[in-house]
Design a protein around this motif. Structure first.
Motif, mmCIF file in Angstrom:
data_model
loop_
_atom_site.group_PDB
_atom_site.id
_atom_site.type_symbol
_atom_site.label_atom_id
_atom_site.label_comp_id
_atom_site.label_asym_id
_atom_site.label_seq_id
_atom_site.Cartn_x
_atom_site.Cartn_y
_atom_site.Cartn_z
ATOM 1 N N MET A 1 -6.659 17.085 -1.185
ATOM 2 C CA MET A 1 -6.998 15.771 -0.653
ATOM 3 C C MET A 1 -6.133 14.682 -1.274
ATOM 4 O O MET A 1 -5.860 13.655 -0.645
ATOM 5 N N SER B 1 -4.204 11.773 1.054
ATOM 6 C CA SER B 1 -4.617 10.373 0.914
ATOM 7 C C SER B 1 -3.543 9.545 0.208
ATOM 8 O O SER B 1 -3.413 8.347 0.457
ATOM 9 N N VAL C 1 -13.282 14.231 -2.427
ATOM 10 C CA VAL C 1 -12.427 13.247 -1.756
ATOM 11 C C VAL C 1 -11.147 13.070 -2.557
ATOM 12 O O VAL C 1 -11.066 13.464 -3.727
ATOM 13 N N SER D 1 -13.069 5.866 -2.216
ATOM 14 C CA SER D 1 -13.394 6.926 -1.261
ATOM 15 C C SER D 1 -14.709 7.577 -1.662
ATOM 16 O O SER D 1 -14.963 7.781 -2.862
ATOM 17 N N VAL E 1 -18.052 10.481 -0.324
ATOM 18 C CA VAL E 1 -18.430 11.586 0.528
ATOM 19 C C VAL E 1 -19.842 11.341 1.044
ATOM 20 O O VAL E 1 -20.710 10.875 0.302
ATOM 21 N N ASN F 1 -15.840 12.036 4.832
ATOM 22 C CA ASN F 1 -15.130 11.276 3.809
ATOM 23 C C ASN F 1 -14.967 9.853 4.327
ATOM 24 O O ASN F 1 -14.439 9.644 5.427
ATOM 25 N N HIS G 1 -13.450 6.045 3.557
ATOM 26 C CA HIS G 1 -12.505 5.282 2.745
ATOM 27 C C HIS G 1 -12.765 3.795 2.916
ATOM 28 O O HIS G 1 -12.815 3.289 4.044
#
Length: 394
Positions: free
Chosen positions: A83, A87, A242, A271, A273, A313, A315
């Motif tokens: 991840m 990201s 995340v 971020s 979850v 997830n 953000h």
């Protein structure tokens, strides 16, 4: 530097190009459309991909090929959270948009930092690697006494200005991916140990490295006077559900070779979850967003009980939801079930999930195979859907 500790990840590159080519999705910061611009210099032809929306950058195609990065995906191979890779790249584009407008600049993969250069910079400083940005080993192996690896990954993005039939370099963004946890072994193939790195420490070390990177880049004639952005990314730990987050960036203009403390701008990006785990508790997430997701999850599970899991997830930027990525694992074996489920998801997502933000929904089987995909842009109201058939149908 030990090259065995370096790996190149191609999956992110393939994914970015695939999404960029699909104008219906528009889920990355690139767009694609039938409209593009072609420039010719001698026997070389440069084409821009065109853009479906002002929110997205056009990309550069040279001599019929997408111009790939010279160093994409090079990183110290001790962080196993994939991840972080995705990201990092996505959020680096978000930082770039603060400086390089999508209406004025065209995106080009990094062309000035080679793979060997980045590999050396990611290494420890030593007699054989004097360009290493990570601190020299002090020979100690205690979690609080050793010199940790601070810098995990580095990525360059170039931004071009189009003038008539020519493209010229307008600026560069470089992201520094910094470890919040440094994983190491005391002996080859031995047990893994951890060194925790505070945000204060990794930020301070990142800013020092940013000055060094800026000075080195200014030594290249093409980069002597263009704006250069340095961004700091705090990586999440291996066990995080995340990826990490950008924490600060600075802009160098007019050929400056260092950043002052006032040049740095802090970023409040987080971020989370959904649903909240006992570890995360989503203390900074918007309760309404989590409630919306809970309603969506409840209705989906009630309608289709053969689900192994429904998570998301989320953000946030400045406490405002920026993007929601939903992951659903099924126990389906029938293609008709998958089609019906995907149709229901499009209706339920439109009804229950937050509006005004990009949403992606990926449906996977228990074996990890992607069964269907849904996406909606921030400005859209309906969902693009696609069911992946084992018969090869589009």
């Amino acid at each position: 530097m030990n090259l065995k500790r370096i790996r190149t990840i191609g999956l992110v590159a393939v994914t970015a190009i695939a999404l960029a080519a699909c104008g219906n999705l528009k889920s990355s910061s690139f767009g694609s459309s039938s409209s593009s611009t072609t420039t010719t210099t001698g026997s070389k032809t440069t084409t821009t991909t065109g853009s479906t929306d002002s929110e997205f950058y056009q990309g550069v195609i040279k001599n019929g090929r997408y111009r790939t990065s010279k160093s994409r995906g090079v990183n110290v191979s001790q962080n196993d959270n994939v991840m972080n890779l995705k990201s990092f790249e996505t959020q680096l584009l978000d930082v770039s948009q603060k400086v390089f407008s999508t209406s004025k600049y065209v995106f080009q993969e990094g062309q000035y930092l080679s793979t060997s250069t980045v590999e050396n910079w990611l290494g420890r400083y030593s007699k054989s690697n004097k360009t290493g940005l990570n601190p020299q080993s002090n020979g100690k192996t205690g979690s609080t006494t050793r010199n940790p690896i601070y810098l995990q990954q580095l990525e360059e993005q170039d931004y071009m200005i189009q003038s008539g039939s020519k493209l010229s370099l307008g600026g560069v963004t470089v992201g520094l991916g910094l470890n919040s946890v440094d994983y190491y072994t005391k002996v080859t193939y031995g047990a893994t140990y951890e060194t925790d790195i505070s945000t204060t420490t990794l930020t301070a070390e990142g800013k020092k490295m940013a000055n060094t990177v800026l000075q080195r880049m200014r030594q290249k004639s093409a980069l002597k006077n263009v704006p250069i952005v340095l961004a700091l990314y705090k990586q999440s730990s291996n066990d995080s559900l995340v990826g990490g987050n950008m924490i600060a960036y600075a802009v160098s203009k007019n050929g400056s070779t260092s950043f002052s403390s006032s040049d740095w701008k802090s970023l409040n990006w987080q971020s989370y979850v959904f649903p909240a785990t006992s570890e995360s508790k989503n203390s900074g997430a918007n309760s309404n967003d989590e409630s919306d997701f809970s309603s969506f999850k409840s209705h989906v599970q009630n309608f289709f009980p053969n689900l192994s899991g429904v998570t998301a997830n989320a953000h946030y930027q400045n406490k405002s939801l920026k993007k929601l990525s939903v992951n659903i694992t099924t126990k389906f074996y029938s293609e008709t079930e998958i089609i019906s489920f995907t149709q229901y998801l499009a209706t339920a997502a439109k009804r229950y999930l937050p509006s005004g933000v990009p949403v992606e929904i990926t449906v996977k089987g228990a074996d990890g195979t992607i069964q269907s995909f849904l996406a909606r842009t921030a400005k859209g109201s309906s969902y693009y859907t696609h069911v992946f058939s084992d018969q090869g149908d589009d």
